[in-house]
Design a protein around this motif. Structure first.
Motif, PDB file in Angstrom:
ATOM      1  N   ALA A  10      42.793  39.894  41.339  1.00 63.87           N
ATOM      2  CA  ALA A  10      41.231  40.699  41.512  1.00 63.87           C
ATOM      3  C   ALA A  10      40.151  41.025  40.978  1.00 63.87           C
ATOM      4  N   ASN A  11      38.974  39.932  41.352  1.00 60.36           N
ATOM      5  CA  ASN A  11      37.772  40.548  40.060  1.00 60.36           C
ATOM      6  C   ASN A  11      37.043  41.871  40.553  1.00 60.36           C
ATOM      7  N   ASP A  81      34.158  47.823  41.259  1.00 61.10           N
ATOM      8  CA  ASP A  81      34.025  46.655  42.564  1.00 61.10           C
ATOM      9  C   ASP A  81      35.347  45.970  42.295  1.00 61.10           C
ATOM     10  N   ASP A  83      37.069  41.899  44.323  1.00 58.95           N
ATOM     11  CA  ASP A  83      36.649  41.588  45.228  1.00 58.95           C
ATOM     12  C   ASP A  83      38.267  40.546  45.228  1.00 58.95           C
ATOM     13  N   PHE A  84      39.059  40.135  46.595  1.00 57.84           N
ATOM     14  CA  PHE A  84      40.599  40.030  45.980  1.00 57.84           C
ATOM     15  C   PHE A  84      40.536  38.117  46.998  1.00 57.84           C
ATOM     16  N   ALA A  85      41.607  37.442  46.507  1.00 57.59           N
ATOM     17  CA  ALA A  85      41.881  36.074  47.081  1.00 57.59           C
ATOM     18  C   ALA A  85      42.886  35.642  46.415  1.00 57.59           C
TER      19      ALA A  85
END
Length: 102
Positions: A10-11, A81, A83-85
């Motif tokens: 998770a960034n 905020d 984003d996930f990878a």
């Protein structure tokens, strides 16, 4: 032996002044019983309010089971905020322990 590990990442960007809240939330989270299949987790600080949360899982089935559970609220209320990878670990190298080098 085939490696089946997966790394979830998770960034996160946290507003100024909320970094201590993120660290405290992470500490509360890891103080709870950890999910099955979780091998390692790290909270990493980067420049300009950027953070990365990495979790290493025994295999994708354990990660998927954790993702089906109700949200743990790590980022709730932080106005962050994220984003996930997910990455498959295709190879690894681990630094030998000092006693292994003798």
């Amino acid at each position: 032996m085939m490696i089946e590990w997966v790394l979830a990442e998770a960034n996160v960007r946290v507003p100024a002044g909320r970094e201590a809240d993120l660290i405290a939330a992470y500490h509360r989270l890891i103080a709870q019983p950890l999910p099955d299949g979780l091998l390692q987790t790290e909270l990493l600080r980067g420049p300009d309010g950027r953070w990365r949360i990495q979790t290493l899982w025994q295999d994708r089935s354990f990660l998927n089971a954790m993702r089906e559970r109700p949200a743990h609220g790590l980022l709730h209320g932080l106005h962050a905020d994220a984003d996930f990878a997910v990455f498959e670990v295709v190879d690894e190298w681990i630094t030998p322990q000092p006693e292994d080098l003798q």
